[in-house]
Design a protein around this motif. Structure first.
Motif, PDB file in Angstrom:
ATOM      1  N   SER A  68       0.964  -1.276  -0.066  1.00 23.91           N
ATOM      2  CA  SER A  68      -0.039  -0.019  -0.096  1.00 23.91           C
ATOM      3  C   SER A  68       0.667   1.308  -0.037  1.00 23.91           C
ATOM      4  O   SER A  68       0.259   2.284  -0.610  1.00 23.91           O
ATOM      5  CB  SER A  68      -1.075  -0.004   1.268  1.00 23.91           C
ATOM      6  OG  SER A  68      -1.853  -1.039   1.107  1.00 23.91           O
ATOM      7  N   SER A  70       3.115   1.669  -1.683  1.00 22.71           N
ATOM      8  CA  SER A  70       3.772   2.034  -3.149  1.00 22.71           C
ATOM      9  C   SER A  70       2.687   2.525  -3.818  1.00 22.71           C
ATOM     10  O   SER A  70       2.917   2.875  -5.031  1.00 22.71           O
ATOM     11  CB  SER A  70       4.443   0.898  -3.786  1.00 22.71           C
ATOM     12  OG  SER A  70       3.262  -0.022  -3.892  1.00 22.71           O
ATOM     13  N   VAL A  71       1.398   2.921  -3.325  1.00 21.25           N
ATOM     14  CA  VAL A  71       0.366   3.370  -4.123  1.00 21.25           C
ATOM     15  C   VAL A  71       0.228   4.783  -3.529  1.00 21.25           C
ATOM     16  O   VAL A  71      -0.628   4.979  -2.640  1.00 21.25           O
ATOM     17  CB  VAL A  71      -0.862   2.481  -4.100  1.00 21.25           C
ATOM     18  CG1 VAL A  71      -2.114   2.925  -4.795  1.00 21.25           C
ATOM     19  CG2 VAL A  71      -0.441   1.090  -4.696  1.00 21.25           C
ATOM     20  N   PRO A  72       0.437   5.894  -4.552  1.00 24.51           N
ATOM     21  CA  PRO A  72      -0.108   7.225  -4.238  1.00 24.51           C
ATOM     22  C   PRO A  72      -1.707   7.300  -3.831  1.00 24.51           C
ATOM     23  O   PRO A  72      -2.340   6.795  -4.621  1.00 24.51           O
ATOM     24  CB  PRO A  72       0.208   7.875  -5.240  1.00 24.51           C
ATOM     25  CG  PRO A  72       1.367   7.098  -5.990  1.00 24.51           C
ATOM     26  CD  PRO A  72       1.132   5.751  -5.920  1.00 24.51           C
ATOM     27  N   ARG A 142       0.159  -3.720  -7.209  1.00 23.81           N
ATOM     28  CA  ARG A 142       0.470  -2.564  -7.239  1.00 23.81           C
ATOM     29  C   ARG A 142       0.250  -1.422  -8.356  1.00 23.81           C
ATOM     30  O   ARG A 142      -0.451  -0.517  -8.189  1.00 23.81           O
ATOM     31  CB  ARG A 142       2.018  -2.322  -7.021  1.00 23.81           C
ATOM     32  CG  ARG A 142       2.755  -0.959  -6.964  1.00 23.81           C
ATOM     33  CD  ARG A 142       4.039  -0.992  -7.006  1.00 23.81           C
ATOM     34  NE  ARG A 142       4.557  -1.163  -8.550  1.00 23.81           N
ATOM     35  CZ  ARG A 142       5.704  -1.412  -8.846  1.00 23.81           C
ATOM     36  NH1 ARG A 142       6.734  -1.305  -8.080  1.00 23.81           N
ATOM     37  NH2 ARG A 142       5.994  -1.760 -10.289  1.00 23.81           N
ATOM     38  N   ASP A 143       0.465  -2.065  -9.529  1.00 29.95           N
ATOM     39  CA  ASP A 143       0.250  -1.185 -10.657  1.00 29.95           C
ATOM     40  C   ASP A 143      -1.113  -1.028 -11.002  1.00 29.95           C
ATOM     41  O   ASP A 143      -1.664   0.025 -11.398  1.00 29.95           O
ATOM     42  CB  ASP A 143       0.968  -1.932 -11.981  1.00 29.95           C
ATOM     43  CG  ASP A 143       2.306  -1.950 -11.932  1.00 29.95           C
ATOM     44  OD1 ASP A 143       2.731  -1.118 -11.023  1.00 29.95           O
ATOM     45  OD2 ASP A 143       3.047  -2.757 -12.640  1.00 29.95           O
ATOM     46  N   ARG A 146      -2.436   1.484  -8.505  1.00 30.88           N
ATOM     47  CA  ARG A 146      -2.012   2.970  -8.944  1.00 30.88           C
ATOM     48  C   ARG A 146      -2.832   3.621 -10.265  1.00 30.88           C
ATOM     49  O   ARG A 146      -2.936   4.644 -10.201  1.00 30.88           O
ATOM     50  CB  ARG A 146      -0.692   2.939  -9.267  1.00 30.88           C
ATOM     51  CG  ARG A 146       0.493   2.762  -8.412  1.00 30.88           C
ATOM     52  CD  ARG A 146       1.684   2.711  -9.090  1.00 30.88           C
ATOM     53  NE  ARG A 146       2.792   2.558  -7.903  1.00 30.88           N
ATOM     54  CZ  ARG A 146       4.097   2.528  -8.317  1.00 30.88           C
ATOM     55  NH1 ARG A 146       4.348   2.288  -9.448  1.00 30.88           N
ATOM     56  NH2 ARG A 146       5.025   2.343  -7.281  1.00 30.88           N
ATOM     57  N   ARG A 147      -3.726   2.610 -10.981  1.00 31.13           N
ATOM     58  CA  ARG A 147      -4.262   3.123 -11.990  1.00 31.13           C
ATOM     59  C   ARG A 147      -5.731   3.224 -11.729  1.00 31.13           C
ATOM     60  O   ARG A 147      -6.560   3.829 -12.331  1.00 31.13           O
ATOM     61  CB  ARG A 147      -4.127   2.410 -13.269  1.00 31.13           C
ATOM     62  CG  ARG A 147      -2.714   2.261 -13.913  1.00 31.13           C
ATOM     63  CD  ARG A 147      -2.598   1.636 -15.257  1.00 31.13           C
ATOM     64  NE  ARG A 147      -3.336   0.382 -15.042  1.00 31.13           N
ATOM     65  CZ  ARG A 147      -2.256  -0.730 -14.696  1.00 31.13           C
ATOM     66  NH1 ARG A 147      -1.059  -0.576 -14.837  1.00 31.13           N
ATOM     67  NH2 ARG A 147      -2.511  -1.958 -14.701  1.00 31.13           N
ATOM     68  N   ARG A 152      -8.842   1.027  -5.839  1.00 29.44           N
ATOM     69  CA  ARG A 152      -8.089   1.575  -4.858  1.00 29.44           C
ATOM     70  C   ARG A 152      -8.943   1.617  -3.511  1.00 29.44           C
ATOM     71  O   ARG A 152      -8.608   1.466  -2.554  1.00 29.44           O
ATOM     72  CB  ARG A 152      -7.131   2.566  -5.375  1.00 29.44           C
ATOM     73  CG  ARG A 152      -6.387   3.200  -4.182  1.00 29.44           C
ATOM     74  CD  ARG A 152      -5.486   4.194  -4.821  1.00 29.44           C
ATOM     75  NE  ARG A 152      -6.031   5.399  -5.460  1.00 29.44           N
ATOM     76  CZ  ARG A 152      -6.170   5.743  -6.795  1.00 29.44           C
ATOM     77  NH1 ARG A 152      -5.394   4.775  -7.691  1.00 29.44           N
ATOM     78  NH2 ARG A 152      -6.777   6.683  -7.274  1.00 29.44           N
TER      79      ARG A 152
END
Length: 194
Positions: A68, A70-72, A142-143, A146-147, A152
């Protein structure tokens, strides 16, 4: 006579067959913190530390910020997770000894996975074989997070709901998120393939 330099071969040996939780279960108060801009900086600091430590034995590794932090924009427990992919996780002399010398402590030894962490418990380093499915899964999740705003938000709601319970061990808290994480990864695979 020819000059032949032997190729370095992985020293694959039998792996452990069960979980060894060094120090046993630990009661933990899991709390979520709002996104902290220092998390990526802490990751980069430990990435450099890990790469430098492994260089002492000539070990090349893939090092990635996961989890988590690593996820803005995602609230997280204030623990930076790092995944390290090495040639052979069972060849601990190549990577574990240098990480211990760099100040990390061994916490988990289980089939195909080791975990070392800082004494402050603010950084967890997950070590796997290069090409292990778990590494690809971490990066996929993760990726995608992020998108994808909806997934999220779902993930954060799930974590907040789980925090209403008491956890005797952080591993139990992590296990409780499995169903939601599996569903999100399924959607991430569909999005990647479609």
């Amino acid at each position: 006579m020819t000059d032949e330099t032997p190729l370095r071969r992985p020293r694959r040996r039998p792996d452990v067959t069960q979980l060894d939780l060094v120090g046993g279960p630990e009661a933990v108060a899991v709390t979520l913190h709002e996104p902290d801009p220092r998390w990526p900086e802490l990751y980069r600091e430990h990435e450099r530390r890990i790469v430098a430590a492994l260089a002492t034995t000539g070990t090349r590794a893939q090092v990635e910020h996961i989890g988590s932090t690593s996820v803005p924009g995602l609230a997280a427990k204030p623990i930076v997770d790092v995944v390290v992919a090495v040639e052979d996780v069972t060849a601990e002399e190549d990577w574990l000894e240098p990480l211990l010398a760099a100040g990390y402590l061994l916490r988990v030894r289980e089939p195909g996975h080791r975990l070392v962490r800082t004494p402050e418990r603010d950084v967890h380093v997950h070590v796997y074989d290069r090409g292990a499915p778990a590494v690809a899964d971490y990066l996929l999740l993760r990726d995608h997070l992020r998108r994808d705003d909806a997934d999220r938000a779902l993930y954060e709601r799930t974590k907040r709901a789980l925090l209403e319970r008491r956890w005797d061990d952080m591993n139990d808290y992590a296990d409780a998120k499995t169903d939601v994480i599996s569903a999100i990864k399924g959607r991430a695979r569909e999005a990647r393939e479609g």
